[in-house]
Scaffold this motif. Structure first.
Motif, short mmCIF file in Angstrom:
data_model
loop_
_atom_site.label_atom_id
_atom_site.label_comp_id
_atom_site.label_asym_id
_atom_site.label_seq_id
_atom_site.Cartn_x
_atom_site.Cartn_y
_atom_site.Cartn_z
N ILE A 176 0.46 3.14 9.30
CA ILE A 176 0.90 1.73 8.97
C ILE A 176 0.79 1.52 7.56
CG2 ILE A 176 1.42 -0.63 9.76
CD1 ILE A 176 2.13 1.43 11.84
N ILE A 177 1.88 1.39 6.65
CA ILE A 177 1.62 0.85 5.21
C ILE A 177 2.17 -0.63 5.21
CG2 ILE A 177 1.52 3.21 4.48
CD1 ILE A 177 4.62 0.79 3.67
N LYS A 178 1.73 -1.20 4.06
CA LYS A 178 2.20 -2.58 3.95
C LYS A 178 2.95 -2.55 2.63
CE LYS A 178 -1.38 -5.41 5.93
NZ LYS A 178 -0.74 -6.04 6.69
N GLU A 179 4.07 -3.64 2.81
CA GLU A 179 5.00 -3.79 1.68
C GLU A 179 5.02 -5.34 1.73
OE1 GLU A 179 8.78 -1.87 0.63
OE2 GLU A 179 9.60 -3.89 1.35
N ASN B 259 4.41 -4.83 7.46
CA ASN B 259 4.01 -3.50 8.01
C ASN B 259 5.27 -2.62 8.20
OD1 ASN B 259 1.31 -4.20 8.32
ND2 ASN B 259 1.74 -4.95 10.46
N TYR B 260 4.99 -1.35 7.78
CA TYR B 260 6.29 -0.23 7.94
C TYR B 260 5.41 0.78 8.68
CZ TYR B 260 9.70 -3.38 6.03
OH TYR B 260 10.69 -4.23 5.72
N ALA B 261 6.07 1.57 9.55
CA ALA B 261 5.25 2.63 10.32
C ALA B 261 6.03 3.88 9.39
CB ALA B 261 5.79 2.85 11.67
N VAL B 262 5.22 4.83 9.15
CA VAL B 262 5.47 6.00 8.11
C VAL B 262 5.13 7.27 8.76
CG1 VAL B 262 4.88 7.06 6.04
CG2 VAL B 262 5.79 4.61 5.99
N ASP B 263 6.01 8.28 8.80
CA ASP B 263 5.25 9.70 8.90
C ASP B 263 5.80 10.58 7.93
OD1 ASP B 263 5.15 11.86 10.34
OD2 ASP B 263 5.83 11.49 12.47
N THR C 168 0.75 -1.25 0.05
CA THR C 168 -0.06 0.11 0.03
C THR C 168 0.97 1.35 0.17
OG1 THR C 168 -0.07 0.03 2.61
CG2 THR C 168 -1.86 -1.16 1.08
N ALA C 169 2.08 0.99 -0.30
CA ALA C 169 3.01 2.28 -0.42
C ALA C 169 3.86 2.12 -1.84
CB ALA C 169 3.76 2.37 0.85
N PHE C 170 3.97 3.06 -2.69
CA PHE C 170 4.55 3.08 -3.83
C PHE C 170 4.82 4.23 -4.59
CE2 PHE C 170 0.18 1.84 -4.41
CZ PHE C 170 -0.21 2.55 -5.58
N ARG C 171 5.64 4.34 -5.46
CA ARG C 171 5.83 5.70 -5.99
C ARG C 171 4.80 5.90 -7.24
NH1 ARG C 171 11.16 9.07 -6.42
NH2 ARG C 171 10.60 9.00 -4.36
N VAL C 172 3.94 7.13 -7.27
CA VAL C 172 3.27 7.13 -8.43
C VAL C 172 3.70 7.93 -9.35
CG1 VAL C 172 1.20 6.52 -7.18
CG2 VAL C 172 1.88 8.78 -7.12
N PHE C 173 4.59 8.67 -9.10
CA PHE C 173 5.13 9.91 -10.27
C PHE C 173 6.75 9.83 -10.08
CE2 PHE C 173 5.95 13.46 -12.51
CZ PHE C 173 4.90 13.38 -13.62
N ASN C 174 7.49 9.73 -10.95
CA ASN C 174 9.02 9.50 -10.93
C ASN C 174 9.56 10.49 -11.72
OD1 ASN C 174 11.07 8.53 -9.26
ND2 ASN C 174 11.94 7.25 -11.12
N GLY C 175 9.56 11.79 -11.22
CA GLY C 175 10.20 12.79 -12.07
C GLY C 175 10.45 12.62 -13.71
N GLU C 176 11.42 12.78 -14.05
CA GLU C 176 12.07 12.58 -15.63
C GLU C 176 11.32 11.38 -16.25
OE1 GLU C 176 14.09 12.67 -13.13
OE2 GLU C 176 15.69 11.22 -13.11
N GLY C 177 11.06 10.34 -15.35
CA GLY C 177 10.83 8.91 -15.91
C GLY C 177 9.25 9.22 -16.38
#
Ligand code: SAH
Length: 398
Positions: A184-187, A191-195, A102-111
């Motif tokens: 808490i996101i999932k990968e 689980n990973y805690a994110v702030d 439930t966490a990932f990159r949706v927009f990666n700059g020049e790519g």
């Protein structure tokens, strides 16, 4: 409205920019008027004045800006940004459908067609990072474009620029729900805690997803794992869930202790069964060698540059030495996961560092796996230099 100026580029650079190279290198263009504000639009032209591309002025380490379009009719307005964001989201359909991540990159700059801007997704929250004053001048258009395109819980932003490259403390909240951090996101089910409102970093580097998965599935069961430059201990958590006998996390930042305890705890792992050391990695190497300690698996994921009171470390100069220190405390037939995000050298050069270190340590090795940026960190197809992440999973042969 951002002003538009004509930017003449040298003949030598025309073909590259016309063909898709996204970065406007400082040396490609005539010197800029000192008073020009970042965010100005460039009408990029050949020496004879003919149109090549439209870009914007924004200073980052290597360039003076990024190409936005090669269509002379294209306006740089909210519709433009919306179009880019929409295409980027479509490419990540499968990520949105995967309940285990439930966490990932949706927009990666020049790519994804806009250098200097990234957008990450954290369980309904979108976090924008702006890498120059120039791209930040389009902030309102970009945020409106995002709001028109997605359903969001909340929006946060990071300004990753200022005069000396340091992150400026600020409130990063923009819109929507105020996050009750940590969330808490999932990968891949972990689980990973994110702030999203705690300085430059969030608690997790999303680009290492595939490496964490491989560590957990292939190299952890029953093993002792040393995680250097461990930050919040994300690799340690992956190893522990993969059945590691014990993990040791080493980072000199004081915050790494409570943050690592938190990452273990949100996965129901008893952190007291693991070692968490707040200390300089290089001191730890000496300590471990003196005590004849050996680890089955060693993770090396240093920052590109680090400075302490006693020393400076730069991956482009000191990686072989780092590997040699690690080799001295790796068990026979052990595994080293060597990683770097330094964009100034490529995979070939990185492998030459590995080769040098093993030769000088009289060790033979085999590279079992090689990773670069994962699928959601889209990079421009023909320009591998924008794929900054390099990871080799190396087995010692004796
Ligand atoms: N491997 C981490 C990310 C590392 S970020 C992960 O996967 O999440 C870089 C970390 O290196 C920071 O937390 C910083 O505090 C730490 N660091 C920098 N220099 C160090 C040193 N000499 N010894 C120990 N840690 C160091």
């Amino acid at each position: 409205m951002n002003q538009t100026i004509e930017l003449k580029i040298k003949q030598h650079y025309v073909a590259e920019i016309a063909n898709g190279y996204p970065l406007i290198l400082k040396e490609a263009a005539e010197p800029l008027d000192e008073t020009l504000d970042e965010g100005a639009l460039f009408k990029i032209v050949r020496p004879n004045g003919k149109y090549v591309a439209t870009g914007y002025y924004g200073k980052q380490n290597k360039g003076i800006g990024w190409v936005l379009t090669r269509n002379p009719q294209q306006e740089i307005d909210q519709d433009f940004f919306q179009g880019k964001i929409k295409s980027a989201l479509q490419l990540r359909d499968e990520f949105f459908e995967d309940d285990d991540t439930t966490a990932f990159r949706v927009f990666n700059g020049e790519g994804d067609g806009i250098g200097g801007l990234t957008i990450d997704f954290f369980d309904g929250f979108y976090m924008l990072s702006f890498y120059s004053e120039g791209i930040y001048s389009f902030r309102n258009l970009i945020i409106e474009a995002l709001k028109e395109t997605v359903n969001y819980r909340g929006i946060y932003e990071k300004k990753r620029f200022n005069t000396n490259g340091q992150y400026v403390e600020q409130d990063d909240y923009v819109e929507g729900e105020v996050g009750q951090f940590p969330i808490i996101i999932k990968e891949n089910g972990v689980n990973y805690a994110v702030d999203l409102n705690d300085g430059a970093m969030t608690g997790i580097f999303l680009d290492q997803r595939n490496v964490r998965l491989s560590l957990r599935e292939n190299y952890s069961d029953g093993k002792t794992v040393l995680n250097t430059f461990s930050y919040t201990g994300a690799f340690s958590v992956a190893a522990a869930l993969g059945g590691a006998y014990e993990t040791t996390s080493v980072d000199l930042a004081k915050r790494s202790l409570p943050k690592t305890i938190e990452q273990f705890s949100v996965n129901g792992i008893d952190y007291e069964q693991h070692q968490i050391k707040v200390m300089n990695v290089f001191d730890y190497f000496q300590y471990a060698a003196r005590h004849n300690m050996k680890f089955d698996v060693v993770v090396l994921d240093p920052p590109s540059f680090a400075r302490t009171k006693k020393m400076t470390f730069s991956t482009s100069k000191d990686y072989p030495k780092l590997l040699k220190d690690a080799l001295a405390i790796t068990a026979p037939k052990g595994i080293i996961i060597a990683s770097t995000n330094n964009a100034s050298f490529d995979m070939k050069k990185f492998k030459s560092f590995i080769d040098k270190a093993f030769k000088e340590s009289n060790q033979r090795y085999k590279i079992l796996e090689q990773h670069q940026l994962p699928e959601d960190f889209v990079t421009p197809e023909d320009y591998p230099e924008f794929n900054y992440l390099k990871v080799c999973i190396i087995q010692l042969l004796k």
